[in-house]
Scaffold this motif. Structure first.
Motif, PDB file in Angstrom:
ATOM      1  N   SER A 194       0.846  -1.196   0.000  1.00 47.55           N
ATOM      2  CA  SER A 194       0.000   0.000   0.000  1.00 47.55           C
ATOM      3  C   SER A 194       0.882   1.247   0.000  1.00 47.55           C
ATOM      4  CB  SER A 194      -0.902   0.001   1.240  1.00 47.55           C
ATOM      5  OG  SER A 194      -1.499   1.261   1.426  1.00 47.55           O
ATOM      6  N   LEU A 195       0.581   2.168  -0.910  1.00 47.69           N
ATOM      7  CA  LEU A 195       1.291   3.446  -0.976  1.00 47.69           C
ATOM      8  C   LEU A 195       0.278   4.553  -0.756  1.00 47.69           C
ATOM      9  CD1 LEU A 195       3.325   2.625  -4.194  1.00 47.69           C
ATOM     10  CD2 LEU A 195       4.345   2.932  -1.945  1.00 47.69           C
ATOM     11  N   GLU A 196       0.569   5.429   0.195  1.00 47.72           N
ATOM     12  CA  GLU A 196      -0.407   6.468   0.545  1.00 47.72           C
ATOM     13  C   GLU A 196       0.289   7.784   0.833  1.00 47.72           C
ATOM     14  OE1 GLU A 196      -4.054   7.228   3.763  1.00 47.72           O
ATOM     15  OE2 GLU A 196      -2.873   5.369   3.816  1.00 47.72           O
ATOM     16  N   GLN A 197      -0.254   8.830   0.242  1.00 49.44           N
ATOM     17  CA  GLN A 197       0.211  10.181   0.543  1.00 49.44           C
ATOM     18  C   GLN A 197      -1.017  10.998   0.923  1.00 49.44           C
ATOM     19  OE1 GLN A 197       1.860  12.612  -2.639  1.00 49.44           O
ATOM     20  NE2 GLN A 197       3.288  13.585  -1.221  1.00 49.44           N
ATOM     21  N   ASP A 198      -1.030  11.453   2.165  1.00 48.78           N
ATOM     22  CA  ASP A 198      -2.194  12.232   2.602  1.00 48.78           C
ATOM     23  C   ASP A 198      -1.950  13.715   2.332  1.00 48.78           C
ATOM     24  OD1 ASP A 198      -0.434  13.039   4.550  1.00 48.78           O
ATOM     25  OD2 ASP A 198      -1.243  11.690   6.084  1.00 48.78           O
ATOM     26  N   GLY A 199      -2.707  14.550   2.986  1.00 51.34           N
ATOM     27  CA  GLY A 199      -2.618  15.978   2.728  1.00 51.34           C
ATOM     28  C   GLY A 199      -1.285  16.573   3.087  1.00 51.34           C
ATOM     29  N   GLN A 200      -0.548  15.910   3.977  1.00 52.21           N
ATOM     30  CA  GLN A 200       0.743  16.440   4.382  1.00 52.21           C
ATOM     31  C   GLN A 200       1.766  16.180   3.279  1.00 52.21           C
ATOM     32  OE1 GLN A 200       1.672  14.482   8.025  1.00 52.21           O
ATOM     33  NE2 GLN A 200       0.212  15.671   9.243  1.00 52.21           N
ATOM     34  N   ALA A 201       2.177  17.225   2.608  1.00 54.45           N
ATOM     35  CA  ALA A 201       3.153  17.070   1.530  1.00 54.45           C
ATOM     36  C   ALA A 201       4.496  16.676   2.130  1.00 54.45           C
ATOM     37  CB  ALA A 201       3.278  18.376   0.757  1.00 54.45           C
ATOM     38  N   GLY A 202       5.264  15.924   1.346  1.00 58.22           N
ATOM     39  CA  GLY A 202       6.626  15.632   1.797  1.00 58.22           C
ATOM     40  C   GLY A 202       6.898  14.170   2.060  1.00 58.22           C
ATOM     41  N   GLN A 203       5.850  13.341   2.283  1.00 56.72           N
ATOM     42  CA  GLN A 203       6.117  11.939   2.570  1.00 56.72           C
ATOM     43  C   GLN A 203       5.061  11.012   1.969  1.00 56.72           C
ATOM     44  OE1 GLN A 203       6.676  11.378   6.820  1.00 56.72           O
ATOM     45  NE2 GLN A 203       8.899  11.552   6.569  1.00 56.72           N
ATOM     46  N   VAL A 204       5.513   9.814   1.573  1.00 50.66           N
ATOM     47  CA  VAL A 204       4.624   8.731   1.170  1.00 50.66           C
ATOM     48  C   VAL A 204       4.808   7.601   2.167  1.00 50.66           C
ATOM     49  CG1 VAL A 204       4.373   6.849  -0.503  1.00 50.66           C
ATOM     50  CG2 VAL A 204       4.383   9.197  -1.294  1.00 50.66           C
ATOM     51  N   THR A 205       3.708   7.036   2.627  1.00 50.48           N
ATOM     52  CA  THR A 205       3.767   5.914   3.566  1.00 50.48           C
ATOM     53  C   THR A 205       3.559   4.611   2.794  1.00 50.48           C
ATOM     54  OG1 THR A 205       2.902   7.286   5.351  1.00 50.48           O
ATOM     55  CG2 THR A 205       2.781   4.893   5.649  1.00 50.48           C
TER      56      THR A 205
END
Length: 368
Positions: free
Chosen positions: A88-99
């Motif tokens: 699973s690759l997820e980037q939320d509203g916080q720019a700068g990181q992908v989980t």
């Protein structure tokens, strides 16, 4: 962005695209792979500004989006995940990181925005044709070894691909040896410009066509080439230069013919060259009376000789060759015998499987 993919599919795609990313980059975005999730697919893209490669895989896209993450880091992580795992690759509203999540593993990766990622726009392509993957693989495999590594002669740092006499031909030379291979020209290739494919592009193309079983689509102009196979699209700049008139180098009057058993010949050359100097690598041929005598003399190590029975009926001849270059050529031959056409001790020698073979090789002699 939120997307889930299979580990095996993601690893295979990353295996293709991350190879064009240089380990050391002065431009941070060039160290990244671009991830674009949309319409049930995840597209991965990487570039070094000369080559651009894109692969698309099936994915469960919960939220569409685009970002970029370090290519080699992502590849190493996915490579170490459990086989068959879901990633699973997820980037939320916080720019700068992908989980990245998989099983009990969780990674946070630094990102750079899509807007920073360069686009190697292919532009207008003047020619388009489909060629069998096996044919393209043959053209590359038979000629790649002769590509020059001398950067000052940049126009020799690739394979010259062109159409001649109804054939699609690949030629490579480093000035000491020349390799040429032909396949039937596919429909649509007629009239294409002669182009020089850079060494790195050749290497990546070979890996792609080695995995492909169907036809490969080739589009090209005088400055770029785009090759599509399955879900992979590779776009590359071409070498801006003029390839030399290689046909002038191919000897036409070599009338001294030697036919030798290929494997035995290769083993003999390899054995006697064991004591040759690393710099010279010279092996002397003495031909006459249906016999080939191979000899090496190295003042620092000693000397070696070996005799071979060959089919040779011309006048006696002595000539020297670089053993490594000779072995490179012989390894490309496919028949049980090698046909060697000679003229004299100072002229280029022609080597091929047989008369009219799809590939031929020219080797310059050495003084011994």
């Amino acid at each position: 962005m939120k997307v889930t993919v299979e580990q095996a599919a993601l690893l295979k795609a990353l295996g293709h695209v991350h190879r064009v990313v240089e380990r050391r980059n002065t431009i941070p975005i060039l160290a990244n792979v671009l991830l674009r999730a949309s319409d049930g697919q995840l597209a991965l893209k990487a570039t070094d500004l000369d080559i651009d490669i894109v692969e698309t895989i099936a994915a469960n896209v919960t939220q569409e989006g685009t970002t970029s993450v370090p290519a080699h880091v992502l590849h190493d992580i996915v490579r170490k995940l459990a086989d068959g795992a879901q990633v699973s690759l997820e980037q939320d509203g916080q720019a700068g990181q992908v989980t990245l999540r998989s099983g009990r593993s969780r990674f946070s990766l630094q990102t750079l925005p899509e807007s920073d990622f360069p686009d190697l726009a292919p532009g207008e392509m003047s020619h388009r044709f489909d060629v069998a993957a096996a044919d393209l693989r043959l053209l590359i495999e038979k000629t790649q070894f002769a590509i020059s590594t001398e950067e000052t002669r940049y126009y020799l740092n690739g394979i010259y691909l062109h159409v001649i006499d109804g054939k699609l031909r690949a030629v490579a030379t480093d000035g000491h040896r020349l390799a040429l291979a032909d396949v039937a020209a596919p429909a649509g290739a007629s009239g294409m410009p002669g182009v020089i494919l850079p060494r790195k592009t050749v290497s990546e193309l070979l890996k792609l066509v080695s995995e492909a079983s169907e036809a490969v689509t080739v589009e090209l102009s005088s400055v770029k080439i785009r090759v599509s196979t399955g879900a992979v699209v590779l776009t590359s700049k071409l070498i801006d230069g003029t390839f030399p008139d290689y046909q002038r180098v191919i000897p036409q009057r070599n009338d001294k013919l030697m036919i030798v058993e290929r494997d035995e010949f290769a083993r003999s050359v390899d054995r006697v060259s064991t004591i040759s100097s690393e710099r010279g690598r010279a092996v002397k041929f003495a031909l006459g009376d249906g016999k080939l005598t191979l000899s090496v003399h190295n003042p620092d190590a000693g000397q070696a000789t070996e005799e071979l029975l060959v089919d040779y009926e011309a006048s006696p001849l002595e000539i020297g060759f670089n053993a490594r270059y000779l072995l490179d050529i012989v390894s490309q031959l496919e028949g049980d015998t090698a046909l060697v056409k000679l003229f004299d001790s100072g002229s280029p020698t022609l080597i091929q499987d047989r008369e009219g073979a799809a590939s031929l090789y020219v080797l310059m002699p050495m003084r011994v």
